[in-house]
Design a protein around this motif. Structure first.
Motif, short mmCIF file in Angstrom:
data_model
loop_
_atom_site.label_atom_id
_atom_site.label_comp_id
_atom_site.label_asym_id
_atom_site.label_seq_id
_atom_site.Cartn_x
_atom_site.Cartn_y
_atom_site.Cartn_z
N HIS A 159 38.67 34.00 -63.18
CA HIS A 159 38.80 34.93 -62.41
C HIS A 159 39.34 36.17 -62.92
O HIS A 159 38.95 37.53 -62.53
N GLN A 160 40.31 35.87 -63.83
CA GLN A 160 41.28 37.06 -63.98
C GLN A 160 40.15 38.67 -64.82
O GLN A 160 41.06 39.24 -65.03
N ASP A 161 39.42 37.79 -65.08
CA ASP A 161 38.61 38.66 -66.01
C ASP A 161 37.26 39.03 -66.47
O ASP A 161 36.71 38.77 -65.96
N LEU A 162 37.68 40.16 -65.43
CA LEU A 162 36.43 40.58 -65.41
C LEU A 162 34.82 40.94 -66.22
O LEU A 162 33.94 40.78 -66.17
N ALA A 163 35.94 41.29 -67.38
CA ALA A 163 34.48 41.27 -68.72
C ALA A 163 34.38 39.64 -68.75
O ALA A 163 32.32 39.48 -68.53
N ASP A 164 34.80 38.65 -67.67
CA ASP A 164 33.77 37.26 -67.89
C ASP A 164 33.16 37.13 -66.71
O ASP A 164 31.59 36.13 -66.75
N LEU A 165 33.48 37.89 -65.59
CA LEU A 165 33.02 37.61 -64.37
C LEU A 165 31.41 37.81 -64.54
O LEU A 165 30.72 37.97 -64.09
N SER A 166 31.61 39.57 -65.42
CA SER A 166 30.91 40.19 -65.51
C SER A 166 29.36 38.94 -66.03
O SER A 166 27.82 39.60 -65.99
N ALA A 167 29.64 39.41 -67.43
CA ALA A 167 29.07 37.91 -68.32
C ALA A 167 28.21 35.50 -67.44
O ALA A 167 26.97 36.93 -67.64
N GLU A 168 28.99 36.51 -66.66
CA GLU A 168 28.55 35.08 -66.21
C GLU A 168 27.96 35.01 -64.56
O GLU A 168 26.60 34.20 -64.59
N TYR A 169 27.62 36.10 -64.30
CA TYR A 169 27.61 36.93 -62.91
C TYR A 169 26.29 37.71 -62.53
O TYR A 169 25.13 37.57 -62.23
N LEU A 170 26.43 38.52 -63.64
CA LEU A 170 25.57 39.64 -63.79
C LEU A 170 24.77 39.53 -65.46
O LEU A 170 23.51 39.74 -65.28
N GLY A 171 24.97 38.45 -65.86
CA GLY A 171 24.53 38.79 -67.23
C GLY A 171 24.46 40.05 -68.37
O GLY A 171 24.36 40.93 -69.02
N ARG A 172 25.87 40.39 -67.99
CA ARG A 172 26.14 42.10 -68.26
C ARG A 172 27.69 41.75 -69.24
O ARG A 172 28.16 41.14 -68.73
N GLU A 173 28.06 42.78 -70.24
CA GLU A 173 28.78 43.04 -71.08
C GLU A 173 29.04 44.20 -70.60
O GLU A 173 28.81 45.58 -70.71
N LEU A 174 30.84 44.79 -70.39
CA LEU A 174 31.83 45.31 -70.01
C LEU A 174 31.49 46.70 -71.16
O LEU A 174 31.23 45.94 -72.70
N ALA A 175 31.08 48.17 -71.12
CA ALA A 175 31.12 48.94 -72.45
C ALA A 175 33.10 48.70 -72.77
O ALA A 175 33.96 48.19 -72.34
N PRO A 176 32.84 48.72 -74.66
CA PRO A 176 34.33 48.31 -75.15
C PRO A 176 35.37 49.70 -74.75
O PRO A 176 34.92 50.08 -74.99
N GLY A 177 36.80 49.09 -75.01
CA GLY A 177 37.04 49.85 -74.55
C GLY A 177 38.63 50.28 -75.87
O GLY A 177 38.12 49.37 -76.56
N GLU A 224 41.87 49.63 -75.20
CA GLU A 224 42.69 48.92 -75.48
C GLU A 224 42.88 48.63 -74.21
O GLU A 224 41.97 49.22 -72.98
N SER A 225 43.80 47.03 -73.71
CA SER A 225 43.54 46.53 -72.22
C SER A 225 43.77 47.42 -71.30
O SER A 225 44.61 48.54 -71.02
N ALA A 226 43.11 47.50 -69.92
CA ALA A 226 43.60 48.59 -68.94
C ALA A 226 44.29 47.88 -67.97
O ALA A 226 43.94 48.65 -66.70
N GLY A 227 44.42 45.90 -68.03
CA GLY A 227 44.91 45.28 -67.11
C GLY A 227 44.01 44.82 -66.46
O GLY A 227 43.26 44.24 -66.68
N ALA A 228 43.68 45.90 -64.93
CA ALA A 228 43.14 44.96 -64.14
C ALA A 228 41.52 44.63 -64.21
O ALA A 228 40.81 43.70 -64.59
#
Length: 903
Positions: free
Chosen positions: A436-454, A456-460
């Motif tokens: 649950h800490q990783d928004l990218a994982d949540l997007s993939a799991e619940y929306l079937g979508r990948e976050l656009a790459p950034g 560098e890390s941006a925290g939350a």
């Protein structure tokens, strides 16, 4: 584009260990632990993306005994055994690396450091530029014009790159001289002794002054008599320590750097492994790589239907962005993603933010860096961001990890109100052991979508830059709706909206307020402990007949078991064990063991707590600001970090006295402690429905004396202290699923006696026996257990084929409803207390939550009103079959407190 002459080599053991301890335990649906694999793979993919090496390899330790143990048999002798939850994860990592066609190196008798040193030396000779990725500072000695070291920090979430210039800037030395420093100061983690009494600061000063250990010994006449004596007496130990710390660069193994060239993975082998681990984001990432390479996924490696979605993101300069945000506030709902300059929000600047008001679109504001900080603060009270924070016109705000944003914005004078949805908290409630800490994982799991790459890390948010931040904001807008529906489906709405969401603002206020500590008092305590340690050392030397390094297990083992002839456990290859259990057993034989235990406890207090807390005082506020983790523990309990103020030791008088340094922030204020009395046992009585247990609490009996009377069959007035202590151990042991072995060890009785205690206990409280049996059956059937506020914990371990893992799952099934319900109650109480304090207009502030206790700072004139208000809120937070009782104390410090009678 990959640089074929750029070689990256990872320290596999270092990174896996750091990942294991940095990330809460995660399990797959099959009950396999995966947190270390998950952290290692995220680190690997990040450095591959950021550094783009053309060659890569990973080195591992092989076995526990190396050539260094032949030189010093206590080398790494103090290392704890690998946790059972971690051990199998090494094999998983190696399997994945093999499927990725990344070579791994390990050799019996050598450490990963030696293999890394050998690989980088060969690389330098053949014209490669190397980057070593590790969490071990020993690797700094390998730095050269052709080799740099990327050190992991904050677990594995951050890295710091060291080259020759950075080593010189940080330490004033060349990389080679770092070995001499280690020879003088030693290394407690590897049990390298060094010179007793010389720490890092002194070692650095000596090598900076004289250049090498040889030169230090050539110039002993320049040093103080005490320093000269230390070095002279321990000359052999110093040079042995340097030898142990030196990384070998000519390990005899076959090495062909050509095999390190980065290739496409064997997807048919890789994808099933990732699916077994249930790493959805990684599956999606490799699926996209397959498509880009023109490789259609095979049936065996078919990934879930996750795709990268392009979001329309408008990039705006600061002022134009604020104007656009002001207009968008009329849309009624808005999702926010943010970027901070520092992992600690108390020290961070807001460096960028984005928002979304419509599906698939977002706006990203640039120029919110340090150069704009003062302007941003000056305009805060009239800025649209401040208006949004205050929920102007009832705007619904959605975010991921809202508490962190609340703390960060406070420095700008912006008070961010409560949020309508927090995807971090929602996902945590749905699966507290998930990603649950990783928004990218949540997007993939619940929306079937990948976050656009950034970039560098941006925290939350998990991404950075316009594309990444815009993607995050747009994902949050969609994700919150999906999670809200799932919360409703699982019956978690009441817990989420009435407890967890409002608690976020309360915890943020507690973190911002912080707690004042008396720095001078800590300094005095440090000096007092130093004197006590010196006195105890003298006593130990007197009992042993000679001086020796008390921190050296080898020297201690020699003194206790060879010179003094005390009974020892079987001697192993690494020497005699001198751990706590051994010393506690020896305490009955000789007073020296008790003194050594006391020495270790005081040394830990001094270094970790007294001196450690002084170093964590915030330079801007002069206070300690802990971080309360609301979405980490599987049971729902809050945890505290950097510093952990829930873990200040209180069993020793010296440990309790550390609380003397915690004082009110203003004259005329007092500290107030409100502590739930035996809340977990009261919850156990309520959940089990055991009539005997319930009656004891309703009648206000001493529950441990009552239990002893029941178990041992004697009147309560004949219960001895030993009987009560045994009953107390069983009472609390039941809460944590204790075994007969654990009980026997804790109260020093035989396993047969422990079994009789437990059987007698469960015979007298049959409702508890039924609860323990039924809850495991229900957990197997449902896949989860619940608390009194319907918090869920999924327990896949119950399906594991591994007996130890299954047993862990059974204990979790038994204790989670108890511990989790206690956590629910104090969280709900915190919400009620905060509401009442605000409604009454009191200046009393909640400072800390320490498990079942709340600490407040109260103006003296408010004490008479605050005490009954807080007690009423806490004792009536929920209605149980037994009364909730709160003990209250107040005083000028957290230590000096007097009990307040319940009138």
């Amino acid at each position: 584009m990959k640089d074929k002459t750029r070689l990256m080599i990872l320290d596999g053991n270092s990174l896996i260990y750091r990942a294991f301890y940095a990330i809460p335990l995660l399990t797959s649906s099959e009950g396999e632990f995966t947190n270390a694999v998950y952290g290692f793979m995220n680190m690997l993919m990040k450095v591959l993306s950021d550094e783009k090496p053309g060659c890569i390899a990973v080195a591992f330790d092989k076995g526990k005994v190396t050539f260094r143990n032949e030189k010093f048999d206590q080398y790494k002798g103090t290392r704890k055994a690998t946790p059972d939850e971690l051990r199998p994860q090494f094999a998983y990592v190696k399997d994945i690396l093999k499927a990725m066609n990344i070579p791994t190196y390990e050799l019996e008798g050598y450490e990963a450091d030696d293999l890394i040193g050998t690989v980088t030396k060969r690389a330098e000779e053949e014209g490669y530029m190397s980057v070593i990725v590790t969490g071990d500072r020993d690797a700094l000695q390998l730095i050269s014009p052709a080799t740099t070291v990327m050190l992991t920090r904050k677990g594995i979430s951050e890295t710091e790159l060291y080259d020759t210039g950075r080593v010189k800037e940080r330490y004033g030395l060349t990389p080679e001289q770092m070995i001499d420093v280690k020879g003088l100061m030693g290394d407690s983690s590897d049990n390298i002794p060094g010179v007793p009494g010389i720490g890092e600061k002194t070692a650095l000063k000596l090598i900076n002054t004289y250049g090498s250990m040889e030169k230090v010994y050539e110039n002993l006449g320049d040093l103080t008599p005490k320093m000269r004596e230390k070095l002279t007496e321990n000359r052999e130990l110093a040079f042995l320590s340097r030898e142990l710390a030196t990384i070998i660069r000519d390990v005899p193994f076959e090495l062909d750097l050509m095999e390190c060239y980065l290739e496409e993975p064997d997807y048919d082998k890789l994808m099933p492994l990732l699916q077994k681990m249930e790493f959805k984001t990684l599956i999606n990432s490799f699926t996209e790589r397959m498509k880009a390479a023109g490789l259609a996924p095979s049936e065996s490696g078919q990934a879930p239907p996750v795709c990268q979605v392009e979001y329309e993101c408008t990039v705006l300069p600061l002022q134009e962005g604020l104007d656009r945000l002001a207009a968008d506030l009329d849309k009624g709902e808005i999702s926010i993603s943010y970027e901070l300059s520092n992992p600690d929000p108390m020290l961070a600047e807001l460096t960028g933010f984005s928002w979304s008001v419509e599906p698939g679109t977002a706006a990203y504001v640039t120029g919110v860096g340090e150069g704009q900080a003062e302007l941003f603060r000056e305009e805060a009270n009239i800025s649209p961001l401040a208006s949004l924070a205050g929920s102007r016109a009832g705007v619904k705000k959605y975010c991921h990890d809202g508490k962190r944003l609340m703390v960060a914005l406070d420095r700008y004078g912006i008070r961010w109100g409560s949020v309508a949805q927090d995807t971090l908290l929602a996902a945590y409630l749905l699966n507290p052991t998930g990603h649950h800490q990783d928004l990218a994982d949540l997007s993939a799991e619940y929306l079937g979508r990948e976050l656009a790459p950034g970039d560098e890390s941006a925290g939350a948010a998990g991404t950075s830059g316009a594309a990444g931040a815009g993607s995050s904001a747009a994902v949050i807008m969609e994700l919150q709706k999906v999670l809200a529906q799932k919360l409703a489906d699982d019956g978690l709405e009441e817990l989420y909206y009435s407890v967890e969401l409002p608690l976020t603002r309360i915890l943020a206020d507690m973190e911002i307020t912080g707690v004042r500590v008396d720095r001078e008092r800590l300094t005095e305590m440090s000096a007092e402990l130093a004197d006590k340690l010196e006195n105890i050392s003298t006593e130990i030397y007197g009992l042993s007949g000679e001086e020796f390094n008390i921190n050296s297990p080898k020297q201690l083992g020699y003194i206790l078991f060879e010179k003094m002839g005390l009974p020892a456990a079987k001697k192993t290859k690494t020497g005699y064990s001198t751990d706590v259990e051994v010393l506690e057993r020896l305490a009955a034989e000789h007073g020296i063991a008790e003194k050594i235990l006391e020495f270790r406890q005081l040394a830990k207090l001094k270094s970790t707590y007294v001196d450690g807390l002084r170093g964590l005082i915030n330079p801007r506020t002069g206070r300690l600001h802990t971080t309360f983790n609301q979405a980490v523990t599987a049971t729902g309990r809050l945890s505290s970090a950097e510093p952990n103020l829930q873990n200040i030791p209180i069993r020793m008088e010296e440990g309790r006295r550390i609380r003397k340094a915690f004082v009110p922030s203003e004259p005329g204020h007092r500290l107030l402690a409100a502590d739930y009395s035996q809340i977990e046992l009261r919850v156990l009585a309520h959940i089990s429905g055991d009539a005997n247990f319930i009656r004891a609490f309703r009648e206000g009996q001493d529950i441990h004396t009552h239990t002893a009377s029941e178990v041992f069959g004697v009147p309560e007035n004949e219960v001895t202290r030993e009987m009560r202590d045994g009953a107390k151990a069983v009472n609390f042991g039941i809460v944590y699923g204790i075994s007969e072995f654990g009980l026997a060890r804790n109260i020093r009785i035989t396993r047969q006696q422990a079994r009789e205690y437990i059987d007698g206990y469960l015979d007298r409280y049959p409702g508890i026996r039924e609860f323990m049996k039924n809850i495991v059956v229900e957990a197997r059937e449902n896949g989860y257990v619940t608390t009194i506020l319907d918090r869920r914990r999924y327990i896949p371990d119950l399906k594991s084929r591994n007996h130890n893992v299954r047993a862990f799952g059974e204990r979790a099934a038994m204790n989670t409803p108890i511990q989790g319900s206690a956590a629910d109650i104090i969280k709900l109480a915190m919400v009620r207390v905060a509401e009442c304090l605000e409604r009454e207009g009191l200046k009393t502030k909640m400072l800390l939550q320490v498990h079942d206790e709340l600490i407040f700072e109260v103006p003296e004139e408010e004490m008479e009103k605050a005490v009954p208000l807080i007690r009423d809120c806490m004792e009536n937070a929920v209605e149980l079959e037994v009364p909730l009782v709160v003990d209250m104390k107040q005083g000028p410090s957290w230590f000096d407190m007097e009990k307040i009678k319940n009138v």
